[in-house]
Design an enzyme around this catalytic site. Sequence first.
Site: not given
Length: 347
Positions: A83, A157
């Site tokens: 990510c 994230h």
Amino acid sequence: MSDGWTTIESDPGVFFQLIREFGVKGVQVDELWSLDSHTLASIKPVYGLIFLFKWVAEKDLRPVDNNSVGNVFFAKQVITNACATQAILSVLMNSRSLDLGQELTQFRDFTADFPPDMKGLAISNSESIRQAHNSFARPEPIVPDEREASKDDDAFHFISYVHVNGTLYELDGLKDGPIPLASCSEDEWLEKVVPEIQSRMAKYAEKEVRFNIMAVVGDRLEAAERKAAELQALKKLAEAERLHNNSTSSTSVDSNQAACTLLPGGDDEELSNKIMSLDAELAVIGAEVKEERDKRARWANENIRRRHNYVPFLFNMLRLIAEKGQMDKLIERARAQKKQKLAGDGQ
């Protein structure tokens, strides 16, 4: 290193080096400690923001833009731990003013009309992107057994915020598409994105304080060096003009005198003041150049340490300590210190 993708640290020096290894020029990454208007104005141009937060599974009812293929570069995340790289690519690929280099330019052109899941697969199959990402893998001479993630594990994230064709988008590889947040101009999008980020932070504020915001901005060192060169050129012109004025004045001869006379005038004083002003500007910009160069040097040293394998050194140090008969004493001292600490904590 296996065929997987490693986790990488959320650090501007890491992201800067990663971008350079992609072949992109003219940008750097700055960590943001404030979202006030003065701070955001001081770092322009801003190509995008990258936001790191603790991920929590939840239902997101915001609509995605399913008609953005070909206009917005958005890739579904199909790779674990990717990510950070996808967040960076989301910013870079959506800027038309950056020099992406040959490889990323070809990649963007080739995948332009791919749907999000195919773009994600294309990233996963790009050996050059994977190698750049994994260049920050920590040396692991002792590989622990893999285990399934538990509900108590922290999962962080990265997502991106970019302005594309008059719209502010949130790009989250775990979603099905880009999420349009607001219609705005190039000059307005930073103002529009602040409440979006603050709202997300407030949502988790009671339980979570670990957030990180980084801005992909123009290369400050290049800009400062370019400005310094412009100021130096202006200073040379002013000095040459002053010298020319003085030379012309010194050769003006009074018809009744044989001596040469210097004729000081307002132009010379004005040029002297201009040169002093340029010197002051050069001092300021010189400090900026030094600060940026020092920062780059610090980033480079930190990245060397991140990538270095210290385990052989530690093994040899422990072996030498044992050979000198000092290991048992050190172990006993450590046990005593731990016992003392536990006793202090219990009081």
